[in-house]
Motif scaffolding. Structure first.
Motif, PDB file in Angstrom:
ATOM      1  N   GLU A 134       0.848  -1.191   0.000  1.00  0.00           N
ATOM      2  CA  GLU A 134       0.000   0.000   0.000  1.00  0.00           C
ATOM      3  C   GLU A 134       0.888   1.247   0.000  1.00  0.00           C
ATOM      4  OE1 GLU A 134      -2.283   3.379   1.551  1.00  0.00           O
ATOM      5  OE2 GLU A 134      -0.613   2.382   2.573  1.00  0.00           O
ATOM      6  N   ASN A 165      -2.575   4.186  -4.475  1.00  0.00           N
ATOM      7  CA  ASN A 165      -3.856   4.847  -4.213  1.00  0.00           C
ATOM      8  C   ASN A 165      -4.241   5.817  -5.324  1.00  0.00           C
ATOM      9  OD1 ASN A 165      -5.055   4.313  -1.306  1.00  0.00           O
ATOM     10  ND2 ASN A 165      -2.816   4.275  -1.103  1.00  0.00           N
ATOM     11  N   VAL A 203      -8.285   1.485  -0.717  1.00  0.00           N
ATOM     12  CA  VAL A 203      -7.490   0.273  -0.508  1.00  0.00           C
ATOM     13  C   VAL A 203      -7.766  -0.213   0.898  1.00  0.00           C
ATOM     14  CG1 VAL A 203      -5.167  -0.717  -0.378  1.00  0.00           C
ATOM     15  CG2 VAL A 203      -5.693   1.029  -2.122  1.00  0.00           C
TER      16      VAL A 203
END
Length: 508
Positions: free
Chosen positions: A483, A488, A504
């Motif tokens: 992540e 994103n 996410v």
């Protein structure tokens, strides 16, 4: 060079069973084509033709001329030596109308077999029609119409529907034969063609369907039309012209001296004298069949032979997807990643509400497999290079709108979802629905690339769903470390294409 080095495995090639070659002894040209290997989408390693004109004079004298046979023999000596140099493991030799019709044709074929050390297959008109039809079937996605193969000595017409071959007929309307029978007069040639085609009772079944054109003279005619029209993609295979426009263009070509035609330099000098006669035949075929359009096929007799020799399981393969798979194997960082992309987007597109036709699913699969072929280029030029490779690649089983879709989707994958660096002409080839789906696929590919670094193993573990108007990408366990801001951002760009939000989710 030692044989062990000359015929060693080459990293830039898919060696497989080894090179396979076809020598096509036609009425106008003798051509050698060497293919990389016997496969559903054979790639050309070497291609050369000699315009020997074997068919000249056969209609009047009934014999192959000494000059033409001598030129043919010289070409065949060279072709046999080239096959030996390349390491051809399987050579096929086909002979067509001129040799079939000439009284001394058998004598000539004996000499051919001695030179080439290979038996010659003398095709009947029915054989020519069947193999030409197979060539179109192998290279056009689900064809439905009539195939016309115009050679120097004859015209083969045959009905096709997907992989089935229907009625067929051979007519003495080849370019050289027609030119001689008409004493070089176009008006007389038009009457001869009209009378011959009137006897083909089944030809009107082509009404409202495509007419698939095969043969060098017709390809030259279409190339001239393409350049005069300023068409943005110089790929002859699957180039389509509406029938009404094609008829008008044929009329123009038959009225004018070929040398006075605009852009005539794109046609070889040796082909130009036969252009009006090829145009005369095409016009009469289109009028008699009432076809909807002309679709050019770069695949014909030779490729039809190779298709005929394939086992049934390979015949059923999708030629576009197989070609994309081969290019991925040769150029991608991780070919297995391309396969994972296909499966990942198989799940992703229905999840986010993107409906696809079977044709569009094929294009998406090919786009996934081709998504990483430009990775070795400088980052600033990966999109442009990929677009150029895909637009002009030797793909079959795809029309020009589909080529635009593939090129655009991979361009967007590298360049971003912007239009600034994209020339307007390539976009013109695809209709609105395909252009929209190209952007959506490009957005999905951008998410996948930053998520996985374009290597296999990650995508199968990452589900994407839609929840209350949000595209949700879920990372679990060790994958939560992936992540980040870039992921994103790209997920949000993709979601906005669909009118959705994005997030996410992280699950320990």
């Amino acid at each position: 060079m030692a044989d062990s080095l000359k015929h060693a495995l080459v990293r830039g090639r898919l060696n497989g069973s080894g090179p396979i070659a076809v020598i096509d002894i036609g009425s106008n040209s003798i051509r050698l084509v060497v293919y990389e290997r016997h496969a559903r989408t054979p790639t050309v390693l070497f291609n050369e033709k000699v315009l020997a004109g074997l068919g000249r004079g056969v209609g009047a004298t009934g014999r192959l001329s000494a000059e033409a046979t001598e030129q043919a023999r010289r070409a065949l000596v060279r072709f046999r030596r080239l096959c030996d140099q390349i390491g051809v493991v399987d050579l096929h030799i086909l002979a067509t109308a001129a040799t079939r019709d000439a009284a001394n044709g058998e004598e000539f074929l004996v000499a051919v077999e001695q030179i080439c050390r290979t038996p010659v297959r003398l095709l009947s008109g029915r054989d020519e029609a069947r193999l030409a039809a197979y060539g179109v079937i192998s290279g056009i996605w689900r064809p439905d119409g009539i195939v016309g193969d115009l050679g120097g000595g004859s015209l083969e017409l045959v009905e096709i529907k997907q992989d089935e071959i229907g009625r067929g007929q051979t007519l003495p309307l080849g370019g050289i034969r027609l030119q001689e029978d008409a004493d070089g007069k176009i008006a007389k040639a038009q009457k001869i063609a009209e009378q011959a085609l009137a006897d083909v009772e089944w030809l009107p079944i082509g009404a409202g369907k495509p007419f698939y054109a095969v043969g060098g003279t017709w390809r030259s005619l279409a190339r001239l039309h393409l350049h005069q029209d300023g068409y943005p993609l110089h790929v002859m295979h699957d180039y389509a012209i509406p029938a009404e426009e094609a008829i008008e263009f044929c009329q123009l070509v038959t009225r004018r001296d070929p040398e006075s035609l605009d852009m005539i330099e794109v046609v070889s000098r040796a082909r130009r004298p036969l252009l009006p006669f090829g145009a005369a035949v095409m016009e009469k075929v289109l009028r008699r069949s009432k076809a909807s359009k002309v679709v050019m096929s770069a695949l014909g007799l030779r490729e039809g032979l190779l298709f005929d020799l394939l086992p049934e399981d390979l015949r059923r393969q999708d030629p576009l997807v197989e070609a994309a798979r081969e290019l991925s194997e040769l150029r991608s960082r991780s070919p297995a990643y391309g396969e994972e992309l296909v499966e990942w987007t198989d799940r992703l597109f229905p999840a986010v509400g993107i409906d696809e036709t079977e044709y569009e699913r094929r294009l998406r699969a090919a786009g996934c497999l081709l998504s990483d072929i430009g990775w070795r280029a400088h980052p600033d030029y990966r999109g442009e290079q990929s677009l150029n490779i895909i637009s002009n690649a030797g793909f079959v089983g795809i029309d020009h709108a589909g080529r635009a879709y593939l090129a655009l989707s991979v361009f967007y994958r590298h360049q971003g979802l912007v239009e600034d660096a994209l020339g307007p002409r390539i976009r013109e080839l695809a209709h609105t629905r395909l252009k929209d789906r190209a952007r959506i696929l490009g957005g999905a590919l951008r998410v996948a690339s930053v998520l996985s670094a374009s290597v296999a193993g990650i995508l199968p573990q990452v589900p994407v769903t839609v929840d209350n108007g949000e595209v949700v990408l879920t990372l679990r366990g060790e994958l939560t470390a992936l992540e980040g801001e870039r992921l994103n951002k790209r997920l949000l760009q993709f979601a906005r294409l669909l009118g959705l939000r994005a997030r996410v989710d992280l699950e320990p």
